[in-house]
Design an enzyme around this catalytic site. Structure first.
Site, PDB file in Angstrom:
ATOM      1  N   TYR B  86       9.097   5.365  10.720  1.00 12.63           N
ATOM      2  CA  TYR B  86       9.016   6.169   9.498  1.00 12.63           C
ATOM      3  C   TYR B  86      10.114   5.752   8.529  1.00 12.63           C
ATOM      4  O   TYR B  86      11.258   5.545   8.955  1.00 12.63           O
ATOM      5  CB  TYR B  86       9.180   7.655   9.832  1.00 12.63           C
ATOM      6  CG  TYR B  86       9.307   8.537   8.591  1.00 12.63           C
ATOM      7  CD1 TYR B  86       8.179   9.122   8.032  1.00 12.63           C
ATOM      8  CD2 TYR B  86      10.539   8.738   7.974  1.00 12.63           C
ATOM      9  CE1 TYR B  86       8.280   9.901   6.888  1.00 12.63           C
ATOM     10  CE2 TYR B  86      10.644   9.506   6.828  1.00 12.63           C
ATOM     11  CZ  TYR B  86       9.516  10.089   6.285  1.00 12.63           C
ATOM     12  OH  TYR B  86       9.621  10.841   5.145  1.00 12.63           O
ATOM     13  N   GLU B 164       7.368   7.176   0.311  1.00 14.66           N
ATOM     14  CA  GLU B 164       7.363   7.285   1.770  1.00 14.66           C
ATOM     15  C   GLU B 164       6.367   6.315   2.405  1.00 14.66           C
ATOM     16  O   GLU B 164       5.269   6.130   1.890  1.00 14.66           O
ATOM     17  CB  GLU B 164       6.988   8.725   2.149  1.00 14.66           C
ATOM     18  CG  GLU B 164       6.913   8.993   3.641  1.00 14.66           C
ATOM     19  CD  GLU B 164       6.430  10.417   3.940  1.00 14.66           C
ATOM     20  OE1 GLU B 164       7.262  11.319   4.043  1.00 14.66           O
ATOM     21  OE2 GLU B 164       5.199  10.606   4.052  1.00 14.66           O
TER      22      GLU B 164
END
Lengths: 259, 335
Positions: B86, B164
């Site tokens: 992530y 993101e």
């Protein structure tokens, strides 16, 4: 502001230097204005695209308190000018804020005088109209100072800074904090209280119980990303710190110590 | 402004973040062999809803998703990978600087990840070699420079609130962004006109947010409007929206707002909560009255502040209910 007793000595608007507005002289630049007047605060209403320039100009002129009313300034620009101001010793309130009022003494902003009366409650808020609403409900007790710090994600003066000042202010007996979802300022206030760094009684209200996540609720700062600064996180932080939380703005009054 | 996955990936490719080969389509495509078909929606949780599918028959899968009401798809190569991580960069509100967030636990909801590292990278200096080294060491992955610098650029140059990648796939040809989430700062859209044109989006207002209930909410000021929604909920109702008329709204603006909420078929009743400072109550009343005849739904108005008495008189004349305190207004709406 002038009617309320604030000594407004000069206005600045490029190209309009030499004119008068309500008897107040207007200058082309802040530098021109400070040559003629002693200035300790500035308030900025300039449209968003040009507001950053106005802030830099005020900081460069050495003005120590700058209230930025303007809404919709890009976040990254705010990040840059708040840091610039900080390193040069100027305090910024806002942006996207109604300013501040010391009832019956001075007004630096757009807060409607009818909601305020001299008293002992300090109110700090991320909102505008909700601040007026709460202030009016507490008019019987009156307020020492009321400050709208602004609804943007990055602001010059944070909630915890103001709460600290209220705690040290002899005119303030109790503190009302009006927060909303997004960010972690309310959690910081709760932390300061639970660590004993704030002595005075605080009552809190948080708007945004019904707000969905990742949606900006009118204020650029009223948004929850990555689960940070949710309604529950703020309420729980306050409860843990022993700060009573009003369910509605109308309950705040009942949670204050002195009625 | 939240971008669709394919729009975010377009920006990724501009800033040098590796993405899978793929095409955006609304219907049939020419594609050989296996692919991932991903419905393009702004809401999360697509995987759980069966809207991200690995398939051997691309057009059949598109057809199936079309039947469930999806209009746009991203068809991509299947990227073989060993791990998922992530990574995101967002503006950190307390420091006022971009903050890199990473986790070796990719692919899951980051709010649930137990292993997370944050790193502030100040605007004055931007990402440096030691930042990249620190993150690479933490994630046990090499070759993150282009991804970190790319995400940083999206925040600082494209004015994103959040950029993101979840998941970022670790493959033997380097890391590849399998998904994108980019949220642009609405306040800065004016300086990205070209990008908006390229992706065919327009500046949108954050003053209106639609919700699931049946009580239309209009207020002035974001805080007061949110507080009004919350009170409706606390007193047993369900708000249908959040609509802030903004500071100093005139009759035209108020009219437009009442029509917008009133024309929402889900809305049964409308609650308007105004505290007039720079907003004038007579202007508000005039706006409400001119929309009222078209809307034909019960309207409850809490109206105080500048020129309140004029406003009340005007509402009284046409028989619109008005109040001075919010609690009685909400009470009557819910009755």
């Amino acid at each position: 502001m002038k009617e309320y007793g604030t000594r407004v000595v000069a206005g600045v608007s490029p190209g309009k230097g030499g004119s008068l507005v309500s008897g107040i002289p207007v200058y082309d630049t802040v530098q021109d204005a400070i040559k003629e007047h002693e200035v300790d605060a500035s308030i900025i209403f300039v449209p968003a695209k040009f507001a950053s320039d106005a802030v830099y100009e005020a900081v460069d002129a050495g003005i120590k308190l700058i209230v930025v009313v303007t809404e919709h300034i890009p976040v990254i620009d705010v990040a840059k000018f708040t840091r610039y101001a900080l390193t040069r010793g100027s305090r910024i309130i806002g942006p996207n804020c109604p300013g501040l009022i010391v009832p019956e003494e001075s007004l630096l902003g757009i807060l409607p005088p009818r909601a305020f009366k001299k008293g002992k409650i300090g109110i700090v808020s991320r909102s505008g109209t909700l601040t007026y609403e709460v202030s009016e409900l507490l008019k019987d007790r009156g307020q020492s100072t009321v400050i709208g710090i602004g609804g943007d994600p990055i602001i010059g003066t944070k909630m915890q800074d103001i709460v600290k000042m209220f705690d040290e202010d002899p005119q303030t007996e109790e503190i009302v904090v009006i927060g909303e979802i997004g960010g972690t300022m309310e959690e910081e206030v709760a932390k300061m209280k639970s660590e004993g760094r704030i002595k005075k009684h605080i009552v809190a209200y948080i708007a945004g119980l019904t707000a969905p996540k990742e949606k900006r609720m009118g204020h650029a700062g009223a948004v929850v990303y990555m689960g940070m600064g949710t309604f529950d996180s703020k309420i729980n932080a306050f409860r843990k710190a022993g700060i009573p939380v009003a369910k509605t703005p109308y309950e705040i009054k009942d949670l204050l110590l002195k009625v | 402004m939240k971008l669709y996955e394919y729009e975010g990936k377009l920006i990724f490719s501009k800033v040098g973040i590796p993405i899978p080969k793929g095409i955006v389509t609304e219907g049939r495509v020419v594609w050989n062999g296996k692919a991932v078909v991903k419905a393009q929606l702004l809401e999360g949780g697509r995987g759980k809803r069966g809207l991200v599918k690995v398939t051997d028959d691309v057009n059949k899968t598109i057809e199936e998703m079309r039947n469930s009401g999806i209009g746009k798809f991203l068809v991509e190569e299947v990227v073989e990978h060993t791990r998922e991580i992530y990574m995101s960069i967002m503006m950190d509100r307390s420091s006022g600087e971009p903050m890199l967030v990473s986790s070796p636990q990719g692919g899951i909801n980051v709010e649930e990840a137990s292993d997370i590292k944050t790193l502030i990278i100040p605007i004055e200096r931007g990402p440096r070699g030691y930042d990249i080294f620190t993150v690479e060491k933490y994630l046990r992955v090499k070759g993150l420079e282009s991804v970190i610098k790319g995400l940083y650029k999206i925040v600082t140059e494209y004015d994103a609130d959040l950029a993101e990648i979840n998941p970022l796939a670790v493959t033997d040809r380097g890391v590849i962004a399998l998904d994108s989430k980019v949220i642009l700062d609405d306040n800065a859209l004016f300086r990205h006109e070209e990008l908006l044109k390229e992706i065919g989006r327009k500046e949108e207002s954050d003053n209106y947010v639609e919700l699931d209930g049946d009580i239309g909410i209009i207020g002035n000021g974001a805080g007061l409007t949110m507080a009004t929604m919350d009170m409706v909920k606390l007193m047993g109702g369900m708000p249908a929206d959040f609509l802030d008329v903004g500071g100093g709204a005139d009759k035209e603006r108020v009219k437009e707002c009442v029509l917008k909420v009133g024309n929402n078929p889900k809305v049964k009743k409308i609650l308007i909560n105004i505290y007039g400072g720079i907003t004038r109550c007579d202007q508000v009343a005039e706006g409400i009255i001119s929309a009222y005849t078209d809307v034909k739904k019960p309207i409850f108005v809490r109206l105080v502040g500048t020129n309140e008495e004029e406003g009340w008189k005007m509402l009284e004349k046409v028989g619109i209910k008005f109040y001075q305190d919010v609690e009685s207004a909400v009470g009557d709406v819910l009755r």
